[in-house]
Every structure is written in structure tokens, then in C-alpha cells.
Scaffold this motif. Structure first.
Motif, PDB file in Angstrom:
ATOM      1  N   LEU A  39       0.845  -1.191   0.000  1.00 38.51           N
ATOM      2  CA  LEU A  39       0.000   0.000   0.000  1.00 38.51           C
ATOM      3  C   LEU A  39       0.875   1.234   0.000  1.00 38.51           C
ATOM      4  O   LEU A  39       1.661   1.457   0.927  1.00 38.51           O
ATOM      5  N   GLY A  40       0.784   2.049  -1.048  1.00 39.56           N
ATOM      6  CA  GLY A  40       1.597   3.243  -1.152  1.00 39.56           C
ATOM      7  C   GLY A  40       1.144   4.357  -0.228  1.00 39.56           C
ATOM      8  O   GLY A  40       0.008   4.359   0.268  1.00 39.56           O
ATOM      9  N   TYR A  41       2.027   5.330  -0.010  1.00 40.24           N
ATOM     10  CA  TYR A  41       1.739   6.421   0.920  1.00 40.24           C
ATOM     11  C   TYR A  41       0.448   7.151   0.572  1.00 40.24           C
ATOM     12  O   TYR A  41      -0.321   7.514   1.462  1.00 40.24           O
ATOM     13  N   GLY A  42       0.190   7.357  -0.710  1.00 39.91           N
ATOM     14  CA  GLY A  42      -0.982   8.125  -1.108  1.00 39.91           C
ATOM     15  C   GLY A  42      -2.142   7.284  -1.596  1.00 39.91           C
ATOM     16  O   GLY A  42      -2.986   7.786  -2.351  1.00 39.91           O
ATOM     17  N   ASP A  43      -2.222   6.012  -1.172  1.00 40.21           N
ATOM     18  CA  ASP A  43      -3.264   5.116  -1.685  1.00 40.21           C
ATOM     19  C   ASP A  43      -4.557   5.128  -0.876  1.00 40.21           C
ATOM     20  O   ASP A  43      -5.502   4.410  -1.206  1.00 40.21           O
ATOM     21  N   LEU A  44      -4.607   5.898   0.188  1.00 39.32           N
ATOM     22  CA  LEU A  44      -5.842   6.097   0.948  1.00 39.32           C
ATOM     23  C   LEU A  44      -6.377   7.488   0.624  1.00 39.32           C
ATOM     24  O   LEU A  44      -5.605   8.425   0.443  1.00 39.32           O
ATOM     25  N   SER A  45      -7.677   7.623   0.585  1.00 38.76           N
ATOM     26  CA  SER A  45      -8.217   8.941   0.261  1.00 38.76           C
ATOM     27  C   SER A  45      -7.873   9.967   1.333  1.00 38.76           C
ATOM     28  O   SER A  45      -7.722  11.161   1.022  1.00 38.76           O
ATOM     29  N   TYR A  47      -5.036  10.210   2.636  1.00 38.42           N
ATOM     30  CA  TYR A  47      -3.662  10.590   2.319  1.00 38.42           C
ATOM     31  C   TYR A  47      -3.549  11.142   0.899  1.00 38.42           C
ATOM     32  O   TYR A  47      -2.444  11.300   0.391  1.00 38.42           O
ATOM     33  N   GLY A  48      -4.687  11.374   0.237  1.00 36.48           N
ATOM     34  CA  GLY A  48      -4.654  12.084  -1.026  1.00 36.48           C
ATOM     35  C   GLY A  48      -5.053  11.328  -2.266  1.00 36.48           C
ATOM     36  O   GLY A  48      -5.043  11.900  -3.357  1.00 36.48           O
ATOM     37  N   ARG A  49      -5.424  10.047  -2.175  1.00 30.48           N
ATOM     38  CA  ARG A  49      -5.804   9.315  -3.392  1.00 30.48           C
ATOM     39  C   ARG A  49      -7.094   9.916  -3.955  1.00 30.48           C
ATOM     40  O   ARG A  49      -8.121   9.982  -3.272  1.00 30.48           O
ATOM     41  N   PRO A  50      -7.094  10.329  -5.225  1.00 28.05           N
ATOM     42  CA  PRO A  50      -8.246  11.061  -5.755  1.00 28.05           C
ATOM     43  C   PRO A  50      -9.286  10.223  -6.506  1.00 28.05           C
ATOM     44  O   PRO A  50     -10.407  10.679  -6.684  1.00 28.05           O
ATOM     45  N   ASP A  51      -8.915   9.014  -6.975  1.00 29.11           N
ATOM     46  CA  ASP A  51      -9.787   8.316  -7.931  1.00 29.11           C
ATOM     47  C   ASP A  51     -10.681   7.258  -7.299  1.00 29.11           C
ATOM     48  O   ASP A  51     -11.488   6.642  -7.987  1.00 29.11           O
ATOM     49  N   TYR A  52     -10.550   6.984  -6.008  1.00 30.15           N
ATOM     50  CA  TYR A  52     -11.482   6.125  -5.283  1.00 30.15           C
ATOM     51  C   TYR A  52     -11.455   6.553  -3.818  1.00 30.15           C
ATOM     52  O   TYR A  52     -10.593   7.336  -3.404  1.00 30.15           O
ATOM     53  N   LYS A  53     -12.389   6.048  -3.048  1.00 29.78           N
ATOM     54  CA  LYS A  53     -12.499   6.428  -1.638  1.00 29.78           C
ATOM     55  C   LYS A  53     -12.268   5.223  -0.733  1.00 29.78           C
ATOM     56  O   LYS A  53     -12.631   4.094  -1.076  1.00 29.78           O
ATOM     57  N   THR A  54     -11.663   5.487   0.412  1.00 26.81           N
ATOM     58  CA  THR A  54     -11.494   4.472   1.459  1.00 26.81           C
ATOM     59  C   THR A  54     -12.132   5.011   2.741  1.00 26.81           C
ATOM     60  O   THR A  54     -11.444   5.388   3.693  1.00 26.81           O
ATOM     61  N   GLU A 245      -8.272   0.990 -12.161  1.00 29.82           N
ATOM     62  CA  GLU A 245      -9.648   0.673 -11.760  1.00 29.82           C
ATOM     63  C   GLU A 245      -9.691  -0.625 -10.951  1.00 29.82           C
ATOM     64  O   GLU A 245     -10.367  -0.703  -9.909  1.00 29.82           O
ATOM     65  N   ILE A 246      -8.968  -1.650 -11.412  1.00 26.49           N
ATOM     66  CA  ILE A 246      -8.916  -2.912 -10.668  1.00 26.49           C
ATOM     67  C   ILE A 246      -8.259  -2.685  -9.313  1.00 26.49           C
ATOM     68  O   ILE A 246      -8.724  -3.201  -8.285  1.00 26.49           O
ATOM     69  N   TYR A 247      -7.183  -1.914  -9.311  1.00 29.86           N
ATOM     70  CA  TYR A 247      -6.511  -1.607  -8.053  1.00 29.86           C
ATOM     71  C   TYR A 247      -7.473  -0.928  -7.076  1.00 29.86           C
ATOM     72  O   TYR A 247      -7.506  -1.253  -5.883  1.00 29.86           O
ATOM     73  N   GLY A 248      -8.255  -0.018  -7.585  1.00 27.08           N
ATOM     74  CA  GLY A 248      -9.240   0.652  -6.740  1.00 27.08           C
ATOM     75  C   GLY A 248     -10.253  -0.320  -6.166  1.00 27.08           C
ATOM     76  O   GLY A 248     -10.655  -0.202  -4.998  1.00 27.08           O
ATOM     77  N   GLU A 249     -10.681  -1.314  -6.961  1.00 35.98           N
ATOM     78  CA  GLU A 249     -11.625  -2.312  -6.454  1.00 35.98           C
ATOM     79  C   GLU A 249     -10.982  -3.164  -5.361  1.00 35.98           C
ATOM     80  O   GLU A 249     -11.640  -3.527  -4.381  1.00 35.98           O
ATOM     81  N   ARG A 289      -0.022   5.314  -5.684  1.00 32.48           N
ATOM     82  CA  ARG A 289       0.257   6.753  -5.711  1.00 32.48           C
ATOM     83  C   ARG A 289       1.166   7.040  -4.516  1.00 32.48           C
ATOM     84  O   ARG A 289       0.713   7.087  -3.378  1.00 32.48           O
ATOM     85  N   ASN A 290       2.458   7.190  -4.767  1.00 37.65           N
ATOM     86  CA  ASN A 290       3.424   7.430  -3.697  1.00 37.65           C
ATOM     87  C   ASN A 290       3.732   8.914  -3.508  1.00 37.65           C
ATOM     88  O   ASN A 290       4.609   9.267  -2.727  1.00 37.65           O
ATOM     89  N   TRP A 291       3.027   9.772  -4.240  1.00 35.58           N
ATOM     90  CA  TRP A 291       3.225  11.212  -4.162  1.00 35.58           C
ATOM     91  C   TRP A 291       3.119  11.704  -2.723  1.00 35.58           C
ATOM     92  O   TRP A 291       2.290  11.200  -1.961  1.00 35.58           O
ATOM     93  N   PRO A 292       3.971  12.641  -2.309  1.00 26.54           N
ATOM     94  CA  PRO A 292       4.897  13.450  -3.119  1.00 26.54           C
ATOM     95  C   PRO A 292       6.306  12.862  -3.196  1.00 26.54           C
ATOM     96  O   PRO A 292       7.249  13.593  -3.511  1.00 26.54           O
ATOM     97  N   PHE A 293       6.444  11.594  -2.931  1.00 26.64           N
ATOM     98  CA  PHE A 293       7.770  11.011  -2.803  1.00 26.64           C
ATOM     99  C   PHE A 293       8.249  10.386  -4.108  1.00 26.64           C
ATOM    100  O   PHE A 293       7.457  10.100  -5.011  1.00 26.64           O
TER     101      PHE A 293
END
Length: 455
Positions: A39-45, A47-54, A245-249, A289-293
Motif C-alpha cells: 500500500l503506497g503512501y498516497g493510496d488512501l483517500s 492521504y490524497g488518493r483522488p480516484d477512489y475512496k477508502t 480501476e482494478i486496483y481501486g476495487e 500513488r506514492n506522491w509526493p515522494f
């Protein structure tokens, strides 16, 4: 003594009042530790993930404290897991040097006589269960049930097909304790269901439940991909096509399962007496999404080791808090043991730090010195300064001003650079040497060899 103005006096008085009002910690709380996989740093909403919600994990952060400067002990699966289970730098054990442990390796694992978080908690009267991914030894003598876990339901190796439950060589790798089992279902859901069963059963002792999801690690399969997976009847394959999309699911499925675990705590009347910790074993991979790293899993640049971390404990940890306290995986081992009144083994002193006082607000943030190492990189963080060696190139970064690690300061700050490099070399001299390339063990559970790609 410095004279305080009115604003400084009021701030100090309010801080002191807050400390006095923090309730005492319950003596023997339950523990729910949740570890995501890749799980990347930005993979939770949150922490900034924009394309799906957790929303569930976001809710944990909203109901507790979120760490912005949390790290994994390693840049791939096995090293971090060894550090968590032992509470020490993984480089002290041969298994911890694997980058990662291959499914073909039947020779290495956490030694059966080495104390672990589970064996220590069990000796202190806790029920202990591991649900999900182990990846700390393939052979029977390294099974989690040999390391203090009274109950294990999950996968022993690195990666499995979410539906066929076959590993990288096409071998079934789903276990009930130390016996392979065949159970129909999507792994993320199966793990959630077992965790719920454990929470809801009648308890005569406090429990420690470690939920080590294999999500969102490849293969890229969402819960709706069952028919295709069964039709292919395939092994776990890093090269199977995926998508964001699959990753988001996959992420949404894990998030929903965690929501059901929290609901089970609530309906069982256990919510307020259960410490919940959520984090990841390393930085994100292909669709993360590991941004901003910079960079990702398999690297000691920040993108490979900076991970989310959330602590929730109703009535104990204040809500809606964020901290820049530096933390690392083995800190959660130390925090859990201290909070449960469990003593470490004197021959194996912990190298993590108890962070509960930071979580409750009773202690301000403090500087840390942390170390990492793999076959390609050497790294350490001291305060906000980071030393990084990649091949023959050495760097110095100020992570507060430059989290993306773009501005090398070693020429501008030679004294700081030399201080960190010397400290790293001293630490490194106390660890086991890295194995020579291509020396992985052989002969594990029908595996065909090393898995493709980084784990």
C-alpha cells in the motif's frame, strides 16, 4: 528563567490541563493490528488518493491520529514483517536479509526459538491469532503456530491468486494453522470473515489479532474477477494485466472488510477497549500513488519506505489529530507490548520505540535516527536529514524542505553529511552482512523458483 507573556502562559496552561485530563490506559486492552501489503503512501483517500475512496480507513484516521512521517522497516515484504514480529532490525537475522523470501526457499525463516510479539503476548495471557500473509518462512518449522500464534489462517508465501489460492508456482498456499486447506472465496473477504469470527467469539482473555492482508499486492484481481480467475485456474502472476480501476476495487474491498471488523468490535462491546493500528509493509507498486515522494517499492528513496500509519483507540487517543512524529514498523511492536504490559525478552531487547504517549498527546514529538539497507541502497534518517547511498552515489536531503529528494545538500552541508554517513557505517557494522547475489535457498513447497519482479 524566561518571563512568559500572556499568550505563552495560556498555551502552557492549556497543554498542562490537556495532559491532566488524558485518561489512564486500560491495563490489558485487546489489540487489532492491520497490515496492508504494498500500500503506497498516497493510496488512501485520507492521504490524497483522488480516484477512489477508502471511507472506513479514513474514519479510523478521523477517530484517531494519522502519521505523516511513518516508515516501513523494509522496502519489500519479508524484511518489514521480520522486523514487526521480532521488534528488532531485520538485519539481525538471515531471514531478514531476504529481498524478499522466495517461495522456493525452505531453508530460512524466523528461528522457532526466537521471541516474537505473539509469543511474548501469549506468555502474558493473551489470545493470539494471525490472519492473512506470513512470508517469514515457508517450511513447517517456521509456521506462525511455531512462533506464538495460537491460530493461523492465511498464506505462508509471498503472493497468491485471490481466487485459486495458488502461489507463483501454481501450488495451493492457503493454510489453517499448519495444514493446507481449500476454501472457496476471494482472499480479502475470507480474511475479513475469519477476523470477524475471532472478534465475535467469547473471550476469556484479552486478544491480539494481527490482520495481515495480502491486498493490494498483485496479482491484480478485484472481487468481480472470479470467473476469469477460475477459468484460467492460474498461479499468482505479477505480469497479469491490471489497471488503476482494478486496483481501486482491491482497495475498496479491503476497506469494506476493515469496516466489518470495526463493526464486529462495536457490536461485541469491545470497541473502547481495543487498540487499532493500521499501516503498510512497504511503499506502493505499479498502480500506487506514492506522491509526493520519489520512486516506489524496492527502493530506499522515500517512495519505497514511507507508508501510512493510523492509530485509533476511542477515549484514549484524541480524535482528528495528525502528527509528524517519525515512526517505523518495529515501533508498533514496542507500542503494543508496552501498552499491554508485556515485557520483551531480555536477550532480545527491542529496537523500536513505544509511541503511545505521542498518540495520546502526553509526549511531544521527538527526533529519531532510523536505518535501512538493501542490496542497492543504504539510508538513514536523523531528525529531518536523510543520508542515501545508491551505488557509488551518495546524497544528503532535508526531508522537511524537500520530501521529493530533489536537492542534494552534501556539498552545502559537509559536516551533516559526514556525521550521518559515519553513523550509518557504525550501525551497518553491527548488522549481519548482506548475502551474495543469487544465493536464495531451494526446495520450498513445489515452488518453481524466485517470483518475478519485486515483492
Amino acid at each position: 528563567m524566561k518571563n512568559m507573556n500572556r499568550r505563552e502562559f495560556m498555551s502552557a496552561a492549556l497543554a498542562a490541563a490537556a495532559l491532566r485530563q488524558t485518561p489512564p490506559l486500560p491495563a490489558r486492552p485487546n489489540v487489532l493490528f492491520i497490515l496492508a501489503d504494498d500500500l503506497g503512501y498516497g493510496d488512501l483517500s485520507c492521504y490524497g488518493r483522488p480516484d477512489y475512496k477508502t471511507p472506513v480507513i479514513d474514519g479510523l484516521a478521523n477517530e484517531g491520529i494519522k502519521f505523516t512521517d511513518s516508515y516501513a522497516n523494509g522496502d519489500v515484504c519479508t524484511p518489514t514483517r521480520v522486523a514487526f514480529h521480532t521488534g528488532r532490525y531485520q538485519h539481525r537475522l538471515p531471514i531478514g536479509l531476504q529481498q524478499p523470501l522466495g517461495d522456493a526457499n525452505a531453508e530460512l525463516g524466523i528461528p522457532p526459538d526466537h521471541p516474537t510479539i505473539a509469543s511474548l503476548l501469549k506468555a502474558n495471557g493473551y489470545e493470539t491469532a494471525l490472519v492473512g500473509k506470513w512470508h517469514c518462512g515457508n517450511a513447517p518449522q517456521f509456521n506462525p503456530t511455531r512462533h506464538g500464534y495460537e491460530e493461523f489462517f492465511g498464506i505462508v508465501g509471498s503472493s497468491e491468486d485471490y481466487f485459486t489460492h495458488k502461489n507463483t508456482a501454481g501450488v495451493m498456499d492457503l493454510f489453517e494453522n499448519d495444514k493446507p486447506v481449500q476454501v472457496d472465496g476471494y482472499l480479502t473477504n475470507l480474511f475479513a470473515e475469519r477476523g470477524i469470527q475471532i472478534i465475535r467469539r467469547k473471550h476469556t482473555r484479552p486478544f491480539y489479532l494481527s490482520m495481515h492482508y495480502n491486498a493490494p499486492h498483485w496479482p491484480w484481481q478485484g472481487p468481480a474477477d472470479r470467473e476469469k480467475a477460475l477459468r484460467e485456474n492460474g498461479r499468482a502472476d505479477a505480469n497479469r494485466p491490471g489497471s488503476e480501476e482494478i486496483y481501486g476495487e482491491m482497495m475498496k474491498s479491503m476497506d469494506a472488510g476493515i469496516g466489518r471488523l470495526i463493526d464486529a468490535l462495536r457490536s461485541s462491546g469491545l470497541e473502547r477497549n481495543t487498540l487499532v493500528i493500521f499501516t503498510s509493509d512497504n511503499g506502493g507498486e505499479r498502480y500506487s500513488r506514492n506522491w509526493p515522494f520519489s520512486f516506489r517499492k524496492g527502493s530506499l528513496w522515500e517512495g519505497g519506505i514511507r507508508v501510512p500509519a493510523i492509530v485509533r483507540w476511542p477515549g484514549i487517543v484524541p480524535v482528528r489529530k495528525t502528527t509528524d512524529q517519525a515512526a517505523i514498523t518495529m515501533d508498533w511492536t514496542a507500542t503494543i507490548l508496552k501498552t499491554t504490559g508485556t515485557n520483551p525478552h531480555p536477550a532480545y531487547p527491542l529496537e523500536g520505540v513505544d509511541l503511545m504517549a505521542v498518540c495520546t498527546g502526553q509526549r511531544p514529538t521527538f527526533e529519531r535516527t532510523l536505518f535501512w539497507r538493501n542490496a542497492q541502497h543504504e539510508a538513514m534518517r536523523s531528525g529531518t536529514s536523510k543520508y542515501l547511498k545508491e551505488g557509488g552515489n551518495e546524497h544528503l536531503f532535508d526531508l522537511m524542505k524537500d520530501p521529493a529528494e530533489k536537492m542534494d545538500l552534501k556539498v552545502e552541508q559537509p559536516a551533516v553529511f559526514e556525521k550521518l554517513r559515519t553513523a550509518y557505517q557504525k550501525w551497518n557494522s553491527q548488522m549481519l552482512p548482506l548475502p551474495a547475489p543469487g544465493t536464495r535457498g531451494r526446495g520450498g513447497r513445489g515452488a518453481a523458483g524466485a517470483e518475478p519482479g519485486q515483492r
